[in-house]
Design a protein around this motif. Structure first.
Motif, PDB file in Angstrom:
ATOM      1  N   PRO A 174       0.835  -1.208   0.000  1.00  0.00           N
ATOM      2  CA  PRO A 174       0.000   0.000   0.000  1.00  0.00           C
ATOM      3  C   PRO A 174       0.868   1.255   0.000  1.00  0.00           C
ATOM      4  CG  PRO A 174      -0.897  -1.613   1.508  1.00  0.00           C
ATOM      5  CD  PRO A 174       0.440  -2.144   1.055  1.00  0.00           C
ATOM      6  N   GLU A 203      -7.001  -1.625  -6.384  1.00  0.00           N
ATOM      7  CA  GLU A 203      -7.871  -1.148  -5.306  1.00  0.00           C
ATOM      8  C   GLU A 203      -7.349   0.170  -4.759  1.00  0.00           C
ATOM      9  OE1 GLU A 203      -9.738  -2.411  -0.981  1.00  0.00           O
ATOM     10  OE2 GLU A 203      -8.106  -3.592  -1.815  1.00  0.00           O
ATOM     11  N   GLU A 249      -8.341   3.422  -1.985  1.00  0.00           N
ATOM     12  CA  GLU A 249      -9.078   3.740  -0.771  1.00  0.00           C
ATOM     13  C   GLU A 249     -10.472   4.251  -1.126  1.00  0.00           C
ATOM     14  OE1 GLU A 249      -8.589   6.747   3.027  1.00  0.00           O
ATOM     15  OE2 GLU A 249      -7.175   6.841   1.382  1.00  0.00           O
ATOM     16  N   GLU A 289     -12.318  -3.371  -4.654  1.00  0.00           N
ATOM     17  CA  GLU A 289     -11.289  -4.016  -5.468  1.00  0.00           C
ATOM     18  C   GLU A 289     -11.884  -4.326  -6.836  1.00  0.00           C
ATOM     19  OE1 GLU A 289     -10.241  -8.530  -5.287  1.00  0.00           O
ATOM     20  OE2 GLU A 289      -9.111  -7.494  -3.721  1.00  0.00           O
ATOM     21  N   ILE A 310      -5.032   6.310  -0.706  1.00  0.00           N
ATOM     22  CA  ILE A 310      -4.138   5.152  -0.653  1.00  0.00           C
ATOM     23  C   ILE A 310      -4.425   4.224  -1.823  1.00  0.00           C
ATOM     24  CG2 ILE A 310      -3.449   3.096   0.652  1.00  0.00           C
ATOM     25  CD1 ILE A 310      -4.300   4.535   3.171  1.00  0.00           C
ATOM     26  N   TYR A 367      -4.152   0.620  -2.483  1.00  0.00           N
ATOM     27  CA  TYR A 367      -3.966  -0.600  -1.703  1.00  0.00           C
ATOM     28  C   TYR A 367      -3.390  -1.758  -2.503  1.00  0.00           C
ATOM     29  CZ  TYR A 367      -6.313   1.127   2.465  1.00  0.00           C
ATOM     30  OH  TYR A 367      -6.638   1.819   3.588  1.00  0.00           O
ATOM     31  N   GLN A 368      -3.859  -1.944  -3.749  1.00  0.00           N
ATOM     32  CA  GLN A 368      -3.424  -3.112  -4.510  1.00  0.00           C
ATOM     33  C   GLN A 368      -3.137  -2.773  -5.959  1.00  0.00           C
ATOM     34  OE1 GLN A 368      -5.328  -7.021  -3.976  1.00  0.00           O
ATOM     35  NE2 GLN A 368      -6.885  -5.928  -2.786  1.00  0.00           N
ATOM     36  N   ARG A 372     -11.027   2.930   6.837  1.00  0.00           N
ATOM     37  CA  ARG A 372      -9.701   2.388   7.072  1.00  0.00           C
ATOM     38  C   ARG A 372      -8.843   3.506   7.637  1.00  0.00           C
ATOM     39  NH1 ARG A 372      -9.187  -0.482   1.332  1.00  0.00           N
ATOM     40  NH2 ARG A 372     -10.466  -2.267   1.789  1.00  0.00           N
ATOM     41  N   ARG A 377      -3.947  -0.141  12.383  1.00  0.00           N
ATOM     42  CA  ARG A 377      -4.556  -0.347  11.072  1.00  0.00           C
ATOM     43  C   ARG A 377      -5.065  -1.771  10.998  1.00  0.00           C
ATOM     44  NH1 ARG A 377      -1.662  -2.623   6.350  1.00  0.00           N
ATOM     45  NH2 ARG A 377      -2.898  -2.108   4.531  1.00  0.00           N
ATOM     46  N   ARG A 388      -4.550  -6.456   6.368  1.00  0.00           N
ATOM     47  CA  ARG A 388      -5.117  -6.783   5.067  1.00  0.00           C
ATOM     48  C   ARG A 388      -4.358  -7.973   4.509  1.00  0.00           C
ATOM     49  NH1 ARG A 388      -8.017  -3.683   2.291  1.00  0.00           N
ATOM     50  NH2 ARG A 388      -7.020  -4.156   0.341  1.00  0.00           N
TER      51      ARG A 388
END
Length: 191
Positions: A55, A74, A76, A80, A97, A99-100, A141, A170, A173
């Motif tokens: 991330p 993905e 924020e 996804e 963010i 994430y993926q 999140r 956090r 994940r």
């Protein structure tokens, strides 16, 4: 002129066939690039099953196109999704963010190209670290604060970012590879 051919200008000096130009993506509503931004284009090749980058955030918007394979994407506040070869994606950067960006395929390489508009003096991407989190209002999140510091007079060693609130925990994940194996195979299309 339609959007599809608005980038083509006839060349009366040439007898060769004209170029074929296709719009592969647009980013309606994308934020402006930071003042003095440095556009940087990178090619990312993900081995089979790769989880991609951890991330992170970008100091400005980013625009990408998948050349081959499929990536799990993905941001924020968004679900996804899988972006396949021939499809484009974008992200606003700044406080959002990413994430993926892992390979959705366990048996083939995936590849994408992305152009990022980096703020002057800022890194292309800033990994999210558990020691630098603030509450994110859009997704529930927790998000790291990587907003550029304003003003001068930073304490020595403070770097280009500052932590605005105390660290908080956090939610953990699972890596993209775990999410891939948990997904059910897609149903076959109707004939």
């Amino acid at each position: 002129m339609s959007v599809e051919n608005s980038h083509y200008l006839p060349n009366p000096e040439s007898s060769a066939p004209p170029p074929k130009i296709e719009v592969v993506g647009t980013a309606a509503g994308a934020p402006a690039a930071p003042e003095g931004a440095t556009p940087t284009t990178i090619l990312v090749t993900l081995p089979p099953g790769s989880d991609g980058a951890p991330p992170h955030r970008h100091s400005g918007p980013a625009f990408g196109y998948v050349l081959k394979g499929e990536i799990v994407f993905e941001l924020e506040g968004e679900p996804e999704r899988v972006v396949k070869a021939g499809e484009s994606f974008w992200e606003p950067g700044y406080d959002v963010i990413h994430y993926q960006d892992g390979n959705n395929l366990d048996d083939a390489e995936s590849q994408f190209v992305v152009t990022m508009f980096c703020a002057p003096g800022q890194p292309m991407l800033v990994p999210v670290s558990d020691g630098n989190w603030i509450s994110a209002s859009t997704s529930g999140r927790h998000a790291p604060d990587v907003r550029p510091k304003e003003g001068a007079g930073s304490p020595p060693g403070a770097g280009p970012f500052e932590q605005l609130t105390p660290p908080v925990s956090r939610p953990s994940r699972p890596p993209a590879s775990a999410a891939r194996s948990a997904r059910a195979p897609a149903a076959a299309p109707h004939a």
